[in-house]
Design an enzyme around this catalytic site. Structure first.
Site, PDB file in Angstrom:
ATOM      1  N   GLU A  84      39.945  35.217  39.551  1.00 35.50           N
ATOM      2  CA  GLU A  84      40.437  34.348  38.470  1.00 35.50           C
ATOM      3  C   GLU A  84      41.874  34.674  38.110  1.00 35.50           C
ATOM      4  OE1 GLU A  84      37.822  33.574  35.174  1.00 35.50           O
ATOM      5  OE2 GLU A  84      39.522  33.069  33.875  1.00 35.50           O
ATOM      6  N   LYS A 280      32.389  36.241  27.843  1.00 38.08           N
ATOM      7  CA  LYS A 280      32.739  35.995  29.250  1.00 38.08           C
ATOM      8  C   LYS A 280      34.140  36.553  29.519  1.00 38.08           C
ATOM      9  CE  LYS A 280      34.308  33.433  32.873  1.00 38.08           C
ATOM     10  NZ  LYS A 280      35.691  33.198  33.329  1.00 38.08           N
ATOM     11  N   ASP A 296      27.318  47.735  40.277  1.00 40.19           N
ATOM     12  CA  ASP A 296      26.451  46.557  40.285  1.00 40.19           C
ATOM     13  C   ASP A 296      26.822  45.636  39.116  1.00 40.19           C
ATOM     14  OD1 ASP A 296      24.361  44.766  40.024  1.00 40.19           O
ATOM     15  OD2 ASP A 296      22.789  46.234  40.392  1.00 40.19           O
ATOM     16  N   HIS A 393      48.013  30.072  31.973  1.00 42.52           N
ATOM     17  CA  HIS A 393      47.225  29.675  33.151  1.00 42.52           C
ATOM     18  C   HIS A 393      48.018  28.791  34.092  1.00 42.52           C
ATOM     19  CE1 HIS A 393      42.772  30.348  31.905  1.00 42.52           C
ATOM     20  NE2 HIS A 393      43.469  31.448  31.987  1.00 42.52           N
TER      21      HIS A 393
HETATM   22  C1  MEV Z   1      38.438  32.435  30.790  1.00 44.98           C
HETATM   23  O1  MEV Z   1      37.900  32.924  32.001  1.00 44.98           O
HETATM   24  C2  MEV Z   1      38.127  33.366  29.667  1.00 44.98           C
HETATM   25  C3  MEV Z   1      38.505  32.885  28.284  1.00 44.98           C
HETATM   26  O2  MEV Z   1      37.956  31.588  28.071  1.00 44.98           O
HETATM   27  C4  MEV Z   1      37.972  33.894  27.312  1.00 44.98           C
HETATM   28  C5  MEV Z   1      38.031  33.440  25.875  1.00 44.98           C
HETATM   29  O3  MEV Z   1      38.040  32.245  25.604  1.00 44.98           O
HETATM   30  O4  MEV Z   1      38.029  34.352  25.011  1.00 44.98           O
HETATM   31  C6  MEV Z   1      40.001  32.727  28.152  1.00 44.98           C
END
Ligand code: MEV
Length: 440
Positions: A84, A280, A296, A393
């Site tokens: 990513e 995430k 793992d 991004h």
């Molecule tokens: C993207 O992979 C992760 C984010 O969405 C985490 C977040 O929103 O805190 C940027």
């Protein structure tokens, strides 16, 4: 596609023949392309082939590093494997910012792991309980050869407990075993001990004169480690006077910024849609370290999310505290990691990662991974509550699209300049390149 039999018995070449013939009309080009990902070092390639089954080639992912991660006054350069874009960049930016503000303060709170035997037994509960108490020394004895070397390293079995689960279903019991596995992930060790315990338990109950009839039957459903390790816990935090946050180049007061971060965590603590994305982001960093060190990541992921829901509501793994002019950002989560055995010593790059990290103990690796999770989360929230996530991004997105169109160095430079203040989209980049290429 027709059913294929005994595929696993095919040689690697035969498996590849099958795929190329079935899905690519025997294309020589595709076969060469797949083979081009084979490692030229045959012994590495054999090792990769043997990690899994039916392997035909290798799947590449970028391996990057985050320098300047200061943890408890020591500096680390942390290897990360992720596909990513922006993850490594965000971590590196946060790591650098916090390095000059004391860095991460981390602490391993506990390191216990858990295994369970789930079984059914019908009879008077108190009779099983007293029998089980008497059985514990025998259980320990039967695994002496298995635990010997773990005990030499300071680990072993920490506790064996019978758990009554009959409120869930009649006759349902568990043996709950706690382990210390030192620097090993310990999955094989734990599962071997559990299976030996299960056999001993069954044999002992079935041959015991204390039981008669139905009571002599034990139905072992399964014996398996738990990936939920709430007692294998680590905490990492950063802290600074609120006015120091101004060095992030804010377009608002540091107080307003700290307040926005506090609200961002409040939202993740109260809204599952946001909490999932928030966590995430944390796992974006942690998984990348877990992968780079041959650990793992599925176990780490499932445990982190179960922990995030430990009080019945799924919420943020990180926290913000703004008090007495001080800003504190922290992350606490379970991380069951290993630095010896398994893939950590078999995967040539996992070995190199651990060397870059100074051959850490598993506790040290817990601290490193948690600190990267914290850095990642800080980076994401910093973008989200200020400029938004897309700005950062877009640059990486642009590079990916340029790669898709095989852009030359010159075209890349021109595109970078052109898109500096424009929205990047697949079509916009395509048109831009078409425009450039028309005149050549
Ligand atoms: C993207 O992979 C992760 C984010 O969405 C985490 C977040 O929103 O805190 C940027």
């Amino acid at each position: 596609m027709k059913e294929i039999t005994s595929f696993s018995k095919f040689s690697k070449k035969q498996k590849l023949d099958f795929l190329v013939e079935t899905f690519f009309e025997g294309s020589f080009d595709i076969r060469k392309r797949i083979e081009s990902f084979w490692h030229k070092n045959e012994s590495f390639q054999r090792a990769f082939d043997e990690f899994s089954e039916n392997t035909i080639t290798n799947f590449f992912l970028p391996y990057g590093v985050v320098p300047n991660l200061m943890i408890n006054n020591s500096l680390y350069c942390v290897p990360m494997v992720t596909e990513e874009s922006s993850v490594v960049a965000a971590c590196a930016k946060s790591a650098k910012f916090w390095m000059s503000r004391g860095g991460m303060k981390t602490r391993v709170i506990s390191t216990s792991k858990v295994g369970q035997i789930h079984f059914f037994w019908h009879g008077q509960k108190s009779r099983l309980e007293s029998f089980f108490r008497g059985l514990i020394p025998d259980l320990k004895k039967c695994v002496e050869p298995l635990v010997f070397s773990m005990e030499q390293r300071g680990g072993g079995i920490q506790g064996i407990e019978l758990v009554d689960k009959t409120s869930i279903e009649k006759g349902f019991f568990q043996v709950h075993v706690k382990f210390e596995t030192c620097d090993a992930m310990g999955a094989n060790f734990i599962n071997s001990v559990l299976e030996a315990f299960a056999t001993k338990l069954k044999e002992s109950v079935e041959s015991s004169p204390s039981f008669t009839g139905e009571e002599r039957k034990v139905d072992i459903i399964m014996s398996i480690l738990s990936n939920y390790t709430p007692e294998c816990l680590v905490r990492s935090e950063v802290s600074c006077p609120i006015e120091e946050l101004d060095h992030l180049g804010l377009s608002m007061s540091p107080e307003a910024y700290a307040e926005r971060l506090r609200k961002a965590v409040l939202i993740a603590n109260t809204d599952v849609y946001r909490a999932t994305t928030h966590n995430k982001g944390i796992m974006n960093g942690i998984d990348a370290v877990v992968l780079a060190t041959g650990n793992d990541f599925r176990a780490v992921e499932s445990c982190a999310h179960a922990y995030a829901a430990r009080d019945g509501r799924y919420r943020s793994l990180s926290d913000v505290n703004v008090k007495d002019g001080q800003f504190t950002f922290s992350l606490e989560l379970p991380l069951a990691l290993g630095t010896v055995g398994g893939l950590t010593s078999l995967h040539p790059l996992a070995k190199i990662s651990l060397e870059i990290l100074g051959q850490p103990s598993s506790s040290k690796l817990m601290e490193i991974a948690a600190s990267i999770g914290l850095a990642q989360n800080f980076g994401a929230l910093n973008s989200l509550v200020t400029s938004g996530i897309q700005k950062g991004h877009m640059k990486m997105h642009l590079f990916n699209i340029l790669n898709h169109f095989n852009a030359s160095e010159d075209e890349r430079e021109k595109a970078k300049a052109f898109f500096v203040d424009r929205v990047v989209s697949f079509n916009a980049v395509k048109e831009f390149l078409n425009g450039l290429r028309k005149y050549h």
